[in-house]
Design an enzyme around this catalytic site. Structure first.
Site, PDB file in Angstrom:
ATOM      1  N   THR A 386     -43.612  20.505  39.290  1.00 50.26           N
ATOM      2  CA  THR A 386     -44.182  20.596  37.963  1.00 50.26           C
ATOM      3  C   THR A 386     -45.426  21.462  38.106  1.00 50.26           C
ATOM      4  OG1 THR A 386     -43.286  18.444  37.441  1.00 50.26           O
ATOM      5  CG2 THR A 386     -45.218  19.095  36.171  1.00 50.26           C
ATOM      6  N   THR A 404     -42.674  21.570  33.332  1.00 47.30           N
ATOM      7  CA  THR A 404     -41.838  21.176  34.459  1.00 47.30           C
ATOM      8  C   THR A 404     -40.376  21.565  34.274  1.00 47.30           C
ATOM      9  OG1 THR A 404     -41.246  19.294  35.883  1.00 47.30           O
ATOM     10  CG2 THR A 404     -41.296  18.866  33.522  1.00 47.30           C
ATOM     11  N   ASP A 428     -35.136  11.927  35.536  1.00 50.19           N
ATOM     12  CA  ASP A 428     -36.301  11.131  35.135  1.00 50.19           C
ATOM     13  C   ASP A 428     -35.908   9.924  34.289  1.00 50.19           C
ATOM     14  OD1 ASP A 428     -38.317  12.322  36.523  1.00 50.19           O
ATOM     15  OD2 ASP A 428     -39.043  13.580  34.892  1.00 50.19           O
ATOM     16  N   SER A 457     -41.550  10.532  31.374  1.00 53.03           N
ATOM     17  CA  SER A 457     -42.292  11.473  32.217  1.00 53.03           C
ATOM     18  C   SER A 457     -43.560  10.808  32.757  1.00 53.03           C
ATOM     19  CB  SER A 457     -42.676  12.686  31.374  1.00 53.03           C
ATOM     20  OG  SER A 457     -43.523  13.547  32.099  1.00 53.03           O
ATOM     21  N   SER A 458     -44.123  11.436  33.775  1.00 49.89           N
ATOM     22  CA  SER A 458     -45.443  11.020  34.263  1.00 49.89           C
ATOM     23  C   SER A 458     -46.506  12.058  33.940  1.00 49.89           C
ATOM     24  CB  SER A 458     -45.412  10.824  35.787  1.00 49.89           C
ATOM     25  OG  SER A 458     -44.515   9.808  36.133  1.00 49.89           O
ATOM     26  N   GLY A 478     -46.659  16.839  40.366  1.00 51.47           N
ATOM     27  CA  GLY A 478     -46.402  15.880  41.449  1.00 51.47           C
ATOM     28  C   GLY A 478     -45.735  14.576  41.064  1.00 51.47           C
ATOM     29  N   GLY A 479     -44.836  14.587  40.066  1.00 53.93           N
ATOM     30  CA  GLY A 479     -44.116  13.353  39.715  1.00 53.93           C
ATOM     31  C   GLY A 479     -45.105  12.240  39.389  1.00 53.93           C
TER      32      GLY A 479
HETATM   33  N1  GLY Z   1     -40.436  15.605  35.936  1.00 57.14           N
HETATM   34  C1  GLY Z   1     -41.621  14.960  36.275  1.00 57.14           C
HETATM   35  C2  GLY Z   1     -42.203  14.193  35.152  1.00 57.14           C
HETATM   36  O1  GLY Z   1     -42.018  14.570  34.014  1.00 57.14           O
HETATM   37  O2  GLY Z   1     -42.822  13.205  35.384  1.00 57.14           O
END
Ligand code: GLY
Length: 576
Positions: A386, A404, A428, A457-458, A478-479
């Site tokens: 991302t 992302t 996700d 999402s994060s 970074g997730g």
């Molecule tokens: N793909 C990572 C997020 O959206 O958290």
């Protein structure tokens, strides 16, 4: 036993977690400027953003131009085949707004689409290949921003990105390493191989000029015709032709029906600062604020920067928040997310009171935020890899945008002749209850797959005001480490008084409840790690792989400062 676990975790992480795109931390002086600041994950993109500001563009113009360049030079992180969230402040009105350009599950998607006839998930199906992608939202989000807040033409906004794709850019050693690392995935798809490989066996190498003609043509079409070409025109036709050829799920109707959501940011306070961040379908803003609420009553400065005491309390607060994430977070259009309870300060006090001062718990289950909702809950307003970039301009417009395609090069599939990497955002979702996704995150019914739904999402694009005036724009890649990286950067500035460059460079930790590991950066001292281990934390030593990009204003002097995370190899640049 504990020391053995620590040693074991060291070897696990060395073999599993070393991503070549993550560099070691160091902290030079922050970038500075008097008229604006941009920070992004690639120096070419940052330069373009700063130039747009110098030419008189506003923060929205700069963020758009920067984002499009990132889609070319950092195609493994984000691009027009993905999705993104913007949190913005319009200086004219002072209004804060969140734009949700998240991907949606195609109409043909369904809850068990990644489960085989024996009831097991099909390995890799939600992460690699044509079925892994949601309907992209990036172009729609960008066009909304440009139409509503931008001052530059679409032609000017896309000019530098088109040039970078058409003339090419020089591949860095770090990028070359990452391409080679992902070569097995990239080599699986003919359309991708054609672009990413310089010959039959090799991906582009350090020092090569990497040209992307198809992507340049696609960007030219967007420049000329706008989002309609992507969702209904020739670009859409090529996407659908390829989808049909490969028996993928995304249809012409899916593309034509895609819509962004314009939302109110989720809002919290911490030590007198006002925090505005991304609401669901991101979990980022909710849990950033929830963790800050838990931390606020502790004297963080007194714990001490880099101490086991600080990291222990931080980790326990993160763990409580991520347990709630697993249970309660999902797309608010499909599930009633108890946002109000989750960000309630009394709920945070309850969670805080359960955190032992000197030892690590094994947290069995999430909390109960419903007890902290008003009886008639306020209606929800919208009810890797991302990349993040932050911009503030001289007028006080602020932009935090996180974009992302999910993991490195998303699904690995380039959509026919478009040059566009399809995201793998479907991963996700919780593809089956209790089944960890790529990031080890688990989810519940709240985040089950459904047609038209947005995966949780994060991403945590965040704006911070002090006394109602611009203070900081920040966020990360970074997730799940996006949330904790953004959090620690803010704390490093507010509680430990670091400048923004040091704040993004500092060693970090991460806890996401499951798996029950405390991820700690290599740079955390062995003495501190030993104490954490003795407290009962199961350590996982790694580079805590999130790339934070923050910009801020010193309200007294009016100077702008920018920090770029050395882990992501980006840069910050100010307008002098
Ligand atoms: N793909 C990572 C997020 O959206 O958290």
């Amino acid at each position: 036993m504990k020391l053995k676990e620590y040693t074991l975790s060291l070897s696990i992480c060395l073999t599993l977690l070393l991503s070549p795109m993550i560099l070691n931390a160091a902290a030079p002086a922050p970038a500075w400027g008097t008229k604006g600041m941009v920070s992004s994950a690639h120096p070419l993109a940052t330069e373009v953003g700063a130039r747009v500001l110098e030419e008189g563009g506003n923060a929205f113009d700069a963020a758009l131009a920067t984002s499009y360049v990132l889609a070319v030079v950092e195609g493994y992180s984000a691009g027009i085949g993905g999705g993104e969230f913007w949190v913005i402040r319009d200086a004219k009105t002072g209004k804060m707004t969140a734009i949700d350009g998240r991907e949606t599950a195609p109409a043909k998607a369904h809850r068990d689409m990644y489960i085989d006839s024996t009831g097991n998930t099909v390995p890799g199906m939600s992460t690699t290949g044509i079925y892994a992608g949601g309907v992209p939202g990036t172009v729609a989000a960008r066009e909304y921003i440009r139409d509503t807040y931008g001052s530059f033409s679409r032609k000017r906004i896309l000019e530098d990105a088109i040039k970078a794709a058409e003339d090419g850019f020089i591949v860095t050693p770090n990028q070359a390493e990452y391409y080679a690392y992902l070569a097995p995935k990239l080599g699986m798809f003919e359309s991708t191989k054609k672009v990413m490989f310089k010959n039959d066996t090799l991906t582009w190498e350090a020092g090569d000029t990497f040209v992307q003609k198809d992507l340049a043509n696609t960007l030219k079409r967007i420049s000329k015709y706008g989002k309609d070409d992507f969702y209904r025109g020739d670009i859409a036709k090529e996407i659908v032709r390829y989808m049909e050829e490969q028996q993928g799920l995304i249809t012409a109707e899916d593309l034509a029906n895609y819509k962004i959501n314009v939302l109110d940011p989720v809002m919290g306070t911490y030590r007198g600062y006002s925090i505005y961040s991304m609401p669901p379908p991101s979990s980022g803003g909710v849990h950033l604020i929830q963790i800050l609420n838990i931390l606020e009553e502790w004297d963080i400065e007194q714990f001490g920067r880099g101490t086991a005491d600080y990291y222990h309390h931080l980790a326990e607060a993160m763990e409580a928040a991520f347990a709630d994430r697993a249970e309660y977070l999902g797309d608010p259009a499909f599930y009633d997310v108890p946002v109000e309870g989750l960000i309630n300060k009394e709920y945070a006090a309850l969670l805080r009171s359960a955190i032992p001062d000197h030892w690590a718990r094994t947290l069995e289950k999430p909390g109960n935020p419903f007890a902290f909702m008003a009886e008639d809950p306020a209606e929800n307003p919208a009810a890797g890899h991302t990349t993040h970039l932050s911009v503030i301009d001289k007028w006080g417009n602020m932009v935090a945008v996180t974009a992302t395609i999910n993991t490195g090069f998303g699904s690995g599939v380039i959509l026919g002749n478009t040059g566009i990497f399809l995201n793998n955002e479907m991963d996700d979702f919780s593809v089956s209850p209790g089944q960890p996704n790529y990031f080890g995150l688990i989810g519940s019914e709240a985040n089950a797959i459904a047609a038209g739904k947005r995966p949780l999402s994060s991403m945590t694009p965040t704006l911070i005001l002090k006394d109602g005036q611009p203070f900081m724009a920040v966020g990360a890649s970074g997730g799940p480490k996006i949330i904790t990286g953004t959090l620690q950067t803010f704390i490093n500035v507010v509680d430990f008084g670091l400048d923004i460059q040091k704040a993004v460079s500092e060693p970090r930790i991460h806890h996401q409840w499951k798996p029950d590991y405390l991820f700690i950066d290599y740079d955390i001292s062995p003495e501190c790690a030993k104490v954490l281990n003795q407290m009962g934390h199961k350590l996982y030593l790694s580079t805590v792989a999130s790339g934070v990009h923050g910009v801020m204003i010193d309200q007294e002097s009016g100077m702008f400062y920018g920090g770029a995370d050395p882990r992501s190899g980006g840069s910050a640049a100010g307008v002098k």
